[in-house]
Design a protein around this motif. Structure first.
Motif, short mmCIF file in Angstrom:
data_model
loop_
_atom_site.label_atom_id
_atom_site.label_comp_id
_atom_site.label_asym_id
_atom_site.label_seq_id
_atom_site.Cartn_x
_atom_site.Cartn_y
_atom_site.Cartn_z
N ASP A 133 -4.86 -1.76 39.75
CA ASP A 133 -5.75 -2.24 38.68
C ASP A 133 -6.41 -1.10 37.91
O ASP A 133 -6.66 -1.23 36.71
N HIS B 88 -4.77 -0.17 29.28
CA HIS B 88 -5.39 -0.98 28.22
C HIS B 88 -6.28 -0.12 27.34
O HIS B 88 -6.31 -0.28 26.12
N LYS C 18 -5.69 0.69 23.35
CA LYS C 18 -6.75 0.54 22.34
C LYS C 18 -6.89 1.82 21.53
O LYS C 18 -7.05 1.78 20.30
N THR D 140 1.17 -5.47 29.50
CA THR D 140 0.98 -6.72 30.22
C THR D 140 -0.38 -7.30 29.85
O THR D 140 -1.39 -6.58 29.89
N GLN D 141 -0.41 -8.54 29.48
CA GLN D 141 -1.67 -9.18 29.10
C GLN D 141 -2.51 -9.45 30.34
O GLN D 141 -2.05 -10.08 31.28
N ARG D 142 -3.72 -8.94 30.32
CA ARG D 142 -4.68 -9.18 31.40
C ARG D 142 -6.00 -9.54 30.75
O ARG D 142 -6.69 -8.69 30.18
N GLN D 143 -6.35 -10.80 30.80
CA GLN D 143 -7.58 -11.27 30.17
C GLN D 143 -8.81 -10.59 30.76
O GLN D 143 -9.77 -10.31 30.03
N ASP D 144 -8.79 -10.31 32.06
CA ASP D 144 -9.95 -9.66 32.68
C ASP D 144 -10.16 -8.25 32.13
O ASP D 144 -11.29 -7.85 31.84
N GLU E 203 -9.06 -7.16 29.16
CA GLU E 203 -9.44 -7.30 27.75
C GLU E 203 -10.91 -7.68 27.62
O GLU E 203 -11.60 -7.21 26.71
N ALA E 204 -11.40 -8.52 28.53
CA ALA E 204 -12.81 -8.91 28.49
C ALA E 204 -13.72 -7.71 28.74
O ALA E 204 -14.76 -7.54 28.08
N SER F 236 -13.66 -5.55 25.61
CA SER F 236 -14.45 -6.18 24.54
C SER F 236 -15.94 -5.97 24.77
O SER F 236 -16.69 -5.67 23.86
N GLU F 237 -16.35 -6.12 26.03
CA GLU F 237 -17.75 -5.93 26.37
C GLU F 237 -18.18 -4.48 26.14
O GLU F 237 -19.25 -4.22 25.56
#
Length: 113
Positions: free
Chosen positions: A73, A80, A84, A99-103, A105-106, A109-110
């Motif tokens: 992780d 990620h 960016k 690989t898309q990982r919403q966690d 990305e969140a 974003s934060e």
């Protein structure tokens, strides 16, 4: 010739960090190859610095939130951040390159808000 002893080699924390850095290097190389970006591209120095700063901030937040569950992780989070930084500097990535990982990305974003 005198050999130096790596006194840190047996420290579990050092071993974890060495593995993390190796995983990051491997993932970064694969992403660049997939995107068709030369590892010798002169823009990468700035991009890597941007990614590192973002990773350091994101790492702390991810640790507080308990997002980093597996050994891989940390390198995924860095990837990620690197993606960016690449896109922020105008280098396009194919959608399937990451690989898309919403966690993850969140967290980004934060940290970026």
């Amino acid at each position: 010739m005198k050999q130096t002893v790596d006194s840190f080699a047996h420290d579990p924390h050092v071993q974890i960090l060495r593995q993390l850095f190796a995983d990051i290097e491997k993932a970064q190389s694969a992403l660049l190859a997939h995107a068709g970006i030369s590892p010798l591209d002169g823009r990468l120095r700035t991009i890597r610095n941007d990614a590192l700063r973002l990773f350091e901030r994101s790492w702390r937040t991810a640790m507080k939130r308990g997002i980093l569950h597996t050994d891989g992780d940390g390198s995924i989070l860095y990837l990620h951040c690197f993606a960016k930084a690449l896109t922020a500097r105008g280098l396009a990535l194919p959608p399937e390159a990451l690989t898309q990982r919403q966690d993850m990305e969140a967290i980004l974003s934060e940290v970026l808000s």
